[in-house]
Motif scaffolding. Structure first.
Motif, PDB file in Angstrom:
ATOM      1  N   ILE A  92       0.592  -1.266  -0.015  1.00  0.00           N
ATOM      2  CA  ILE A  92       0.078   0.000  -0.165  1.00  0.00           C
ATOM      3  C   ILE A  92       0.787   1.084   0.026  1.00  0.00           C
ATOM      4  O   ILE A  92       0.303   2.438  -0.102  1.00  0.00           O
ATOM      5  CB  ILE A  92      -0.730  -0.075   1.241  1.00  0.00           C
ATOM      6  CG1 ILE A  92      -0.467  -0.226   2.386  1.00  0.00           C
ATOM      7  CG2 ILE A  92      -2.020  -1.003   1.027  1.00  0.00           C
ATOM      8  CD1 ILE A  92       0.224   0.813   3.140  1.00  0.00           C
ATOM      9  N   GLY A  93       2.076   1.148   0.178  1.00  0.00           N
ATOM     10  CA  GLY A  93       3.090   2.276   0.079  1.00  0.00           C
ATOM     11  C   GLY A  93       2.721   3.433  -1.105  1.00  0.00           C
ATOM     12  O   GLY A  93       2.509   2.650  -2.273  1.00  0.00           O
ATOM     13  N   GLY A  94       2.466   4.502  -0.843  1.00  0.00           N
ATOM     14  CA  GLY A  94       2.236   5.563  -1.843  1.00  0.00           C
ATOM     15  C   GLY A  94       0.829   5.449  -2.634  1.00  0.00           C
ATOM     16  O   GLY A  94       0.618   6.330  -3.355  1.00  0.00           O
ATOM     17  N   ALA A  95       0.078   4.570  -2.244  1.00  0.00           N
ATOM     18  CA  ALA A  95      -1.406   4.357  -2.675  1.00  0.00           C
ATOM     19  C   ALA A  95      -2.467   5.213  -1.835  1.00  0.00           C
ATOM     20  O   ALA A  95      -2.298   5.355  -0.692  1.00  0.00           O
ATOM     21  CB  ALA A  95      -1.614   2.918  -2.504  1.00  0.00           C
ATOM     22  N   THR A  96      -3.559   5.312  -2.557  1.00  0.00           N
ATOM     23  CA  THR A  96      -4.924   5.758  -1.798  1.00  0.00           C
ATOM     24  C   THR A  96      -5.599   4.385  -1.451  1.00  0.00           C
ATOM     25  O   THR A  96      -6.139   3.630  -2.372  1.00  0.00           O
ATOM     26  CB  THR A  96      -5.607   6.688  -2.615  1.00  0.00           C
ATOM     27  OG1 THR A  96      -4.742   7.939  -2.968  1.00  0.00           O
ATOM     28  CG2 THR A  96      -7.027   6.978  -1.871  1.00  0.00           C
ATOM     29  N   VAL A  97      -5.849   4.203  -0.136  1.00  0.00           N
ATOM     30  CA  VAL A  97      -6.636   3.027   0.114  1.00  0.00           C
ATOM     31  C   VAL A  97      -8.112   3.540   0.185  1.00  0.00           C
ATOM     32  O   VAL A  97      -8.629   4.599   0.851  1.00  0.00           O
ATOM     33  CB  VAL A  97      -6.276   2.499   1.646  1.00  0.00           C
ATOM     34  CG1 VAL A  97      -6.983   1.359   2.030  1.00  0.00           C
ATOM     35  CG2 VAL A  97      -4.767   2.108   1.321  1.00  0.00           C
ATOM     36  N   LEU A  98      -9.097   2.664  -0.328  1.00  0.00           N
ATOM     37  CA  LEU A  98     -10.531   2.920  -0.402  1.00  0.00           C
ATOM     38  C   LEU A  98     -10.853   1.953   0.597  1.00  0.00           C
ATOM     39  O   LEU A  98     -10.856   0.727   0.386  1.00  0.00           O
ATOM     40  CB  LEU A  98     -11.299   2.789  -1.714  1.00  0.00           C
ATOM     41  CG  LEU A  98     -10.663   3.557  -2.811  1.00  0.00           C
ATOM     42  CD1 LEU A  98     -11.117   3.364  -4.319  1.00  0.00           C
ATOM     43  CD2 LEU A  98     -10.478   5.133  -2.361  1.00  0.00           C
ATOM     44  N   LEU A  99     -11.690   2.280   1.733  1.00  0.00           N
ATOM     45  CA  LEU A  99     -11.887   1.313   2.990  1.00  0.00           C
ATOM     46  C   LEU A  99     -13.334   1.567   3.286  1.00  0.00           C
ATOM     47  O   LEU A  99     -13.996   2.464   3.547  1.00  0.00           O
ATOM     48  CB  LEU A  99     -10.846   1.512   4.342  1.00  0.00           C
ATOM     49  CG  LEU A  99     -11.212   0.809   5.487  1.00  0.00           C
ATOM     50  CD1 LEU A  99     -10.898  -0.710   4.945  1.00  0.00           C
ATOM     51  CD2 LEU A  99     -10.564   1.289   6.553  1.00  0.00           C
ATOM     52  N   SER A 100     -14.079   0.342   3.436  1.00  0.00           N
ATOM     53  CA  SER A 100     -15.181   0.311   4.093  1.00  0.00           C
ATOM     54  C   SER A 100     -15.426  -1.003   4.940  1.00  0.00           C
ATOM     55  O   SER A 100     -15.243  -2.123   4.517  1.00  0.00           O
ATOM     56  CB  SER A 100     -16.453   0.101   2.865  1.00  0.00           C
ATOM     57  OG  SER A 100     -17.784  -0.026   3.814  1.00  0.00           O
ATOM     58  N   THR A 101     -15.728  -0.678   6.507  1.00  0.00           N
ATOM     59  CA  THR A 101     -15.829  -1.835   7.136  1.00  0.00           C
ATOM     60  C   THR A 101     -17.243  -1.783   7.721  1.00  0.00           C
ATOM     61  O   THR A 101     -18.021  -0.666   7.700  1.00  0.00           O
ATOM     62  CB  THR A 101     -14.923  -1.612   8.090  1.00  0.00           C
ATOM     63  OG1 THR A 101     -15.104  -0.659   9.323  1.00  0.00           O
ATOM     64  CG2 THR A 101     -13.297  -1.499   7.636  1.00  0.00           C
ATOM     65  N   THR A 102     -17.701  -2.750   8.640  1.00  0.00           N
ATOM     66  CA  THR A 102     -19.027  -2.750   9.099  1.00  0.00           C
ATOM     67  C   THR A 102     -19.353  -1.748  10.042  1.00  0.00           C
ATOM     68  O   THR A 102     -20.399  -1.104   9.854  1.00  0.00           O
ATOM     69  CB  THR A 102     -19.344  -4.187   9.847  1.00  0.00           C
ATOM     70  OG1 THR A 102     -18.755  -5.143   8.820  1.00  0.00           O
ATOM     71  CG2 THR A 102     -20.858  -4.344   9.977  1.00  0.00           C
TER      72      THR A 102
END
Ligand code: MLT
Length: 247
Positions: A92-102
């Motif tokens: 994930i270095g340098g990336a945009t993380v798109l996150l959805s959790t409950t």
């Protein structure tokens, strides 16, 4: 006032604009966000639904990593689940993380009207306490525990208590205006701080992880102060970023 709101549903929206809010989902969402940023993610954008992540993945500038869980398990088709150890620099270095959790990302969304919005876990308890001290006399300080499917989560209360413990201990202030729920959280941490891994296994969130084969994540999330990153959320974009690298 320094308060612990045991579930997002109990939040009094009226005081949010005068508050610095800390959202906790110790198992595992906020531990994953803290880890992702500590390991070089550019930002972690928070979403309420799987569909919103999929739509954002089409339009967001690359590199982009999709991540999240439903029922503790990785969402089908996403790059990563919600195990903090998955958020390694080489992924994930340098990336945009798109996150959805409950529960965790939704608790952050419910708190977005606050003046300042932080995400915290046991991993970054001390640096978060330091960040809160700057405005502790000007704003309300509200800890929002994400809970597990509408029920109060043991580990989130312990996580809030870990930060409260540091606020009190590091400031040498006996006059900090803790509410009764803040004292409850403080006492929960005080009773468990020598054995956080064992304590995190006792609540339903921990039991759910063990039943789904993620017991190692509990030890990862119990590693108090292992990540010196303060995480703030930009409220318009709901992007979590490093606020200030502690030295
Ligand atoms: C959540 O946001 O509901 C939790 O982080 C669930 C999980 O542990 O995956």
């Amino acid at each position: 006032m320094i308060d612990v709101v045991m579930l997002p549903e109990m939040l009094d929206a009226k005081i949010l604009p005068e508050s610095q809010v800390v959202v906790l989902d110790v198992l595992r969402a906020t531990s994953s966000v803290v880890t992702a940023l500590a390991h070089g993610a550019k930002k972690v954008r928070l979403f309420g639904t799987v569909e919103e992540v999929s739509a954002a993945a089409v339009t967001a500038p690359p590199p982009v990593i999709t991540a999240g869980e439903r029922g503790c398990l990785k969402v089908s088709g996403f790059d990563l689940g919600n195990s903090p150890a998955e958020f390694r620099t080489d992924r994930i270095g340098g990336a945009t993380v798109l996150l959805s959790t409950t529960n965790g990302t939704r608790a952050a969304i419910a708190s977005r009207e606050s003046q300042k919005l932080f995400l915290a876990s046991l991993l970054n308890a001390s640096v978060t306490a330091q960040a809160l001290m700057g405005e502790i006399d000007k704003l309300h300080t509200i800890f929002v525990a994400a809970g597990t499917n509408g029920r109060i989560a043991h580990e989130d209360i312990i996580g809030a208590g870990a930060i409260l413990w540091r606020l009190l201990g590091d400031s040498y202030r006996v006059d900090l205006p803790f509410t009764d729920t803040a004292w409850l959280a403080y006492n929960a941490y005080s009773a468990t701080r020598g054995r956080l891994g064992a304590a995190l296994r006792l609540g339903q969130g921990g039991i759910n992880l063990i039943e789904n084969g993620f017991e190692e994540d509990i030890d990862f999330c119990a590693a108090i102060d292992s990540k010196a990153v303060i995480v703030e959320v930009e409220k318009t974009t709901l992007a979590a970023k490093i606020y200030n690298q502690a030295t």
